[in-house]
Design a protein around this motif. Structure first.
Motif, short mmCIF file in Angstrom:
data_model
loop_
_atom_site.label_atom_id
_atom_site.label_comp_id
_atom_site.label_asym_id
_atom_site.label_seq_id
_atom_site.Cartn_x
_atom_site.Cartn_y
_atom_site.Cartn_z
N GLY A 36 -4.22 16.30 3.19
CA GLY A 36 -4.56 16.11 4.60
C GLY A 36 -3.39 15.69 5.46
N GLY A 37 -2.25 15.45 4.86
CA GLY A 37 -1.08 15.05 5.63
C GLY A 37 -1.07 13.57 5.98
N GLU A 38 -2.11 12.83 5.55
CA GLU A 38 -2.16 11.40 5.82
C GLU A 38 -1.23 10.67 4.86
N GLY A 39 -0.75 9.52 5.27
CA GLY A 39 0.11 8.75 4.39
C GLY A 39 0.99 7.80 5.17
N PRO A 40 1.81 7.02 4.49
CA PRO A 40 2.68 6.07 5.17
C PRO A 40 3.80 6.76 5.93
N GLY A 96 7.12 8.30 6.83
CA GLY A 96 8.12 8.95 5.98
C GLY A 96 7.54 9.85 4.92
N SER A 97 6.22 9.87 4.75
CA SER A 97 5.63 10.68 3.69
C SER A 97 5.76 12.17 3.97
N SER A 98 5.72 12.57 5.24
CA SER A 98 5.88 13.99 5.55
C SER A 98 7.29 14.46 5.20
N LEU A 99 8.28 13.62 5.43
CA LEU A 99 9.66 13.96 5.06
C LEU A 99 9.78 14.05 3.53
N ARG A 128 10.49 17.60 -1.20
CA ARG A 128 10.05 18.15 -2.49
C ARG A 128 9.78 19.65 -2.38
N ALA A 129 9.25 20.09 -1.24
CA ALA A 129 9.00 21.52 -1.05
C ALA A 129 10.31 22.30 -1.07
N GLN A 130 11.35 21.74 -0.44
CA GLN A 130 12.65 22.40 -0.43
C GLN A 130 13.22 22.47 -1.85
N HIS A 131 12.98 21.43 -2.63
CA HIS A 131 13.42 21.43 -4.03
C HIS A 131 12.72 22.55 -4.80
N TRP A 132 11.40 22.68 -4.61
CA TRP A 132 10.65 23.73 -5.29
C TRP A 132 11.13 25.12 -4.88
N LYS A 135 0.82 -1.21 0.00
CA LYS A 135 0.00 0.00 0.00
C LYS A 135 0.86 1.27 0.00
N ALA A 136 1.92 1.26 0.78
CA ALA A 136 2.78 2.45 0.84
C ALA A 136 3.41 2.75 -0.51
N GLY A 137 3.81 1.69 -1.21
CA GLY A 137 4.41 1.89 -2.53
C GLY A 137 3.44 2.50 -3.52
N LEU A 138 2.17 2.12 -3.43
CA LEU A 138 1.14 2.71 -4.29
C LEU A 138 0.97 4.19 -3.99
N TYR A 139 0.95 4.53 -2.71
CA TYR A 139 0.80 5.93 -2.30
C TYR A 139 1.96 6.77 -2.84
N VAL A 140 3.18 6.27 -2.66
CA VAL A 140 4.35 7.00 -3.12
C VAL A 140 4.34 7.15 -4.64
#
Length: 213
Positions: free
Chosen positions: A132-136, A138-141, A146-150, A71-76
């Protein structure tokens, strides 16, 4: 048939087989992603079940684990697909503006921002999954990275084109502008219709111009 022609024919046959196998694998992956997106949207990540994703996709559970590991791989994979499209669309818009003769950094930045925000509407079902911030684990990191990249990309576009460091003020401005775009993307993804989304995009771009100047 000569030996060389036989080899060529054999090679062509193998290439055709490889293409069909890749096409089937791509179709399998897309079916899994489409089903996962719908289940995540209906249930939320935490309550989404592998069994329902498999049922909706029509793909075996073994294939799911083979391609995505769970499931986590699908989310990512869904998140990477969306963010890659946003980045690609923004980069193409900036490139097109440059080719048209635009050289004002703010105008180029707005072209990229507008393209990014359009993807938030066009891919709104996917975009809503990540707001919503939900996810597996490590997803917040992952999102923060990605935000830092942008922010770095926007800093370079607005201030670093001449090879001169942006300075603290320039970095903070890029942070503020990137944050505004990110928050606007949330609103656009939940807009009532395309007219509403377009109105938000236009207003956000006007605000970004005022802030950038």
């Amino acid at each position: 048939m000569t030996t060389s022609r036989a080899r060529q024919a054999g090679g062509a046959g193998e290439a055709g087989t490889d293409r069909r196998q890749w096409a089937r694998a791509d179709a399998t992956r897309q079916a899994l992603l489409t089903a996962a997106q719908r289940v995540f949207a209906d249930r939320g990540y935490a309550d989404a079940g592998i069994a329902e994703i498999v049922e909706r996709s029509g793909i075996s559970v073994g294939s799911l684990y083979h391609h995505y590991g769970g499931k986590a791989g699908l989310y990512v994979a869904l998140w990477e697909e969306l963010t890659d499209e946003q980045e690609r669309s923004a980069a193409q818009a900036v490139s097109a503006a440059r080719k048209a003769g635009e050289d004002d950094p703010i105008a180029l930045f707005i072209a990229g921002a507008r393209a990014y925000l359009r993807v938030c509407w066009e891919r709104r079902e996917a975009a809503r999954l990540f707001h919503g911030g939900e996810g597996p684990s490590g997803s917040s990191l992952m999102r923060r990275s990605r935000a830092q990249h942008w922010i770095a990309q926007n800093t370079k576009l607005l201030h670093g084109t001449a090879g001169t460091p942006a300075g603290r003020a320039g970095e903070v401005l890029s942070l503020v502008l990137t944050t505004v775009i990110g928050e606007a993307g949330r609103e656009i993804a939940t807009a009532e219709d395309e007219a509403d989304a377009t109105e938000i995009i236009d207003e956000v771009c006007r605000i970004l111009i005022r802030l950038a100047r």
